[in-house]
Design a protein around this motif. Structure first.
Motif, PDB file in Angstrom:
ATOM      1  N   UNK A   1      -0.048  19.983 -15.090  1.00  0.00           N
ATOM      2  CA  UNK A   1      -1.428  19.910 -14.608  1.00  0.00           C
ATOM      3  C   UNK A   1      -1.428  19.577 -13.124  1.00  0.00           C
ATOM      4  N   UNK A   2      -1.288  20.565 -12.265  1.00  0.00           N
ATOM      5  CA  UNK A   2      -1.247  20.281 -10.830  1.00  0.00           C
ATOM      6  C   UNK A   2      -2.534  19.649 -10.306  1.00  0.00           C
ATOM      7  N   UNK A   3      -3.626  19.769 -11.069  1.00  0.00           N
ATOM      8  CA  UNK A   3      -4.887  19.159 -10.647  1.00  0.00           C
ATOM      9  C   UNK A   3      -5.173  17.893 -11.451  1.00  0.00           C
ATOM     10  N   UNK A   4      -4.104  17.250 -11.910  1.00  0.00           N
ATOM     11  CA  UNK A   4      -4.244  16.062 -12.749  1.00  0.00           C
ATOM     12  C   UNK A   4      -5.036  14.964 -12.047  1.00  0.00           C
ATOM     13  N   UNK A   5      -4.783  14.760 -10.762  1.00  0.00           N
ATOM     14  CA  UNK A   5      -5.462  13.688 -10.027  1.00  0.00           C
ATOM     15  C   UNK A   5      -6.975  13.856 -10.087  1.00  0.00           C
ATOM     16  N   UNK A   6      -7.452  15.078  -9.871  1.00  0.00           N
ATOM     17  CA  UNK A   6      -8.896  15.310  -9.880  1.00  0.00           C
ATOM     18  C   UNK A   6      -9.447  15.290 -11.301  1.00  0.00           C
ATOM     19  N   UNK A   7      -8.631  15.706 -12.274  1.00  0.00           N
ATOM     20  CA  UNK A   7      -9.078  15.656 -13.667  1.00  0.00           C
ATOM     21  C   UNK A   7      -9.310  14.214 -14.095  1.00  0.00           C
ATOM     22  N   UNK A   8      -8.383  13.335 -13.728  1.00  0.00           N
ATOM     23  CA  UNK A   8      -8.533  11.918 -14.056  1.00  0.00           C
ATOM     24  C   UNK A   8      -9.728  11.329 -13.321  1.00  0.00           C
ATOM     25  N   UNK A   9      -9.857  11.679 -12.061  1.00  0.00           N
ATOM     26  CA  UNK A   9     -10.965  11.153 -11.258  1.00  0.00           C
ATOM     27  C   UNK A   9     -12.310  11.509 -11.883  1.00  0.00           C
ATOM     28  N   UNK A  10     -12.428  12.737 -12.364  1.00  0.00           N
ATOM     29  CA  UNK A  10     -13.695  13.200 -12.913  1.00  0.00           C
ATOM     30  C   UNK A  10     -13.924  12.759 -14.353  1.00  0.00           C
TER      31      UNK A  10
ATOM     32  N   UNK B   1       0.839  -1.202   0.000  1.00  0.00           N
ATOM     33  CA  UNK B   1       0.000   0.000   0.000  1.00  0.00           C
ATOM     34  C   UNK B   1       0.874   1.252   0.000  1.00  0.00           C
ATOM     35  N   UNK B   2       1.951   1.215   0.770  1.00  0.00           N
ATOM     36  CA  UNK B   2       2.865   2.361   0.820  1.00  0.00           C
ATOM     37  C   UNK B   2       3.503   2.603  -0.557  1.00  0.00           C
ATOM     38  N   UNK B   3       3.903   1.514  -1.235  1.00  0.00           N
ATOM     39  CA  UNK B   3       4.488   1.644  -2.572  1.00  0.00           C
ATOM     40  C   UNK B   3       3.475   2.270  -3.527  1.00  0.00           C
ATOM     41  N   UNK B   4       2.229   1.793  -3.488  1.00  0.00           N
ATOM     42  CA  UNK B   4       1.190   2.330  -4.371  1.00  0.00           C
ATOM     43  C   UNK B   4       0.942   3.810  -4.092  1.00  0.00           C
ATOM     44  N   UNK B   5       0.939   4.178  -2.839  1.00  0.00           N
ATOM     45  CA  UNK B   5       0.741   5.573  -2.426  1.00  0.00           C
ATOM     46  C   UNK B   5       1.826   6.464  -3.033  1.00  0.00           C
ATOM     47  N   UNK B   6       3.070   6.007  -2.972  1.00  0.00           N
ATOM     48  CA  UNK B   6       4.189   6.791  -3.501  1.00  0.00           C
ATOM     49  C   UNK B   6       4.161   6.850  -5.030  1.00  0.00           C
ATOM     50  N   UNK B   7       3.754   5.749  -5.669  1.00  0.00           N
ATOM     51  CA  UNK B   7       3.642   5.752  -7.129  1.00  0.00           C
ATOM     52  C   UNK B   7       2.558   6.730  -7.574  1.00  0.00           C
ATOM     53  N   UNK B   8       1.426   6.718  -6.875  1.00  0.00           N
ATOM     54  CA  UNK B   8       0.340   7.636  -7.219  1.00  0.00           C
ATOM     55  C   UNK B   8       0.798   9.086  -7.071  1.00  0.00           C
ATOM     56  N   UNK B   9       1.542   9.367  -6.019  1.00  0.00           N
ATOM     57  CA  UNK B   9       2.053  10.726  -5.826  1.00  0.00           C
ATOM     58  C   UNK B   9       3.043  11.097  -6.927  1.00  0.00           C
ATOM     59  N   UNK B  10       3.878  10.135  -7.321  1.00  0.00           N
ATOM     60  CA  UNK B  10       4.868  10.397  -8.367  1.00  0.00           C
ATOM     61  C   UNK B  10       4.205  10.841  -9.665  1.00  0.00           C
ATOM     62  N   UNK B  11       3.121  10.174 -10.039  1.00  0.00           N
ATOM     63  CA  UNK B  11       2.498  10.454 -11.329  1.00  0.00           C
ATOM     64  C   UNK B  11       1.364  11.475 -11.258  1.00  0.00           C
ATOM     65  N   UNK B  12       0.716  11.597 -10.118  1.00  0.00           N
ATOM     66  CA  UNK B  12      -0.428  12.502 -10.017  1.00  0.00           C
ATOM     67  C   UNK B  12      -0.094  13.802  -9.298  1.00  0.00           C
TER      68      UNK B  12
ATOM     69  N   UNK C   1       0.934  16.658  -6.301  1.00  0.00           N
ATOM     70  CA  UNK C   1       0.371  17.079  -5.019  1.00  0.00           C
ATOM     71  C   UNK C   1      -1.154  17.080  -5.032  1.00  0.00           C
ATOM     72  N   UNK C   2      -1.735  17.147  -6.221  1.00  0.00           N
ATOM     73  CA  UNK C   2      -3.191  17.085  -6.292  1.00  0.00           C
ATOM     74  C   UNK C   2      -3.737  15.781  -5.741  1.00  0.00           C
ATOM     75  N   UNK C   3      -2.951  14.714  -5.857  1.00  0.00           N
ATOM     76  CA  UNK C   3      -3.384  13.422  -5.312  1.00  0.00           C
ATOM     77  C   UNK C   3      -3.455  13.467  -3.791  1.00  0.00           C
ATOM     78  N   UNK C   4      -2.547  14.221  -3.179  1.00  0.00           N
ATOM     79  CA  UNK C   4      -2.476  14.254  -1.721  1.00  0.00           C
ATOM     80  C   UNK C   4      -3.591  15.084  -1.098  1.00  0.00           C
ATOM     81  N   UNK C   5      -4.198  15.975  -1.900  1.00  0.00           N
ATOM     82  CA  UNK C   5      -5.288  16.804  -1.378  1.00  0.00           C
ATOM     83  C   UNK C   5      -6.562  15.965  -1.400  1.00  0.00           C
ATOM     84  N   UNK C   6      -6.643  15.062  -0.476  1.00  0.00           N
ATOM     85  CA  UNK C   6      -7.719  14.072  -0.442  1.00  0.00           C
ATOM     86  C   UNK C   6      -7.900  13.648   1.011  1.00  0.00           C
TER      87      UNK C   6
END
Length: 231
Positions: free
Chosen positions: A215-224, A92-103, A105-110
């Motif tokens: 795209x600093x808001x990439x995480x939310x763009x993908x989510x939506x 889970x920790x590895x996945x968390x870091x991978x998500x942060x790497x590609x998405x 800081x927008x991923x962390x605003x959750x």
């Protein structure tokens, strides 16, 4: 990698004959006494076991070796394996870091990621559901990287797929579900067991590392992008 995760993967390699590592154990015959051993599988139906004189009574090792010549000799072997829950927490920790790497800081605003951070700080507690980890995840390369599970709608989440390997061992694939930014996503993980046997829809996204800068808001763009009626 997390030390518990490394030891767990090394143990899998040793037991399945997919790497050069050994697992530590304790062996004993009917009348030989216990002694420390190193054990591994080398091929189907074949294994290696060595006594560890520095951590054992040499007399017990010698008696055990002599007893092996008997055709009806039976022995006990104890292999205390690493805690799989702690290993999955490492995934889970590895996945968390991978998500942060590609998405980014927008991923962390959750707000739903707070439970993960608490679990990372308190690994001895059982907070984050281990069912969110699929390991091994024997699926094609098409899923490697960042995905969103969009169906069923009440299971919508980020889904991070990656390969992991101990030194000189077998490469294994893992899939980890991480909560999205919806208000009810944390509840989804509490109900994880109810999803067993369901057909799910996985949406994959090809993301370059540089995208998060543009795209600093990439995480939310993908989510939506997927399942917008549930966002």
């Amino acid at each position: 990698m997390d030390s518990y995760l490394i030891e767990y993967i090394r143990s899998l390699d040793a037991l399945h004959g997919t790497g050069p590592t050994f697992v530590n154990g304790v062996a004993s015959g009917e009348d030989t006494g216990e002694f420390r051993v190193k054990f591994r599988t080398v091929a189907e139906g074949q294994w290696q076991m060595f006594g560890v004189p520095k951590a054992s009574n040499q007399k017990n090792i010698d008696n055990f070796t002599k007893s092996l010549q008997s055709h009806d000799f039976k022995f006990n072997l104890k292999l205390p394996l690493p805690n799989p829950s702690r290993a999955r927490l490492g995934l889970i920790r590895v996945a968390y870091l991978i998500a942060f790497k590609y998405l980014g800081y927008g991923f962390l605003v959750n707000m739903n990621l707070g439970v993960l951070r608490y679990q990372f700080r308190n690994p001895q507690e059982d907070v984050y559901p281990i069912q969110s980890v699929l390991f091994p995840f024997d699926q094609p390369d098409d899923f490697l990287g960042i995905n969103v599970i969009s169906n069923p709608s009440n299971m919508k989440c980020y889904f991070v797929v990656f390969d992991i390997q101990a030194k000189n061992g077998l490469t294994r694939r893992a899939g980890v579900m991480l909560p999205g930014p919806n208000d009810r996503d944390s509840q989804m993980f509490k109900d994880m067991e109810s999803f067993n046997g369901m057909t799910i829809t996985i949406n994959h996204f090809d993301i370059e590392f540089s995208d998060k800068l543009e795209m600093p808001r990439l995480a939310h763009a993908i989510w939506n992008t997927v399942g917008t009626t549930d966002s």
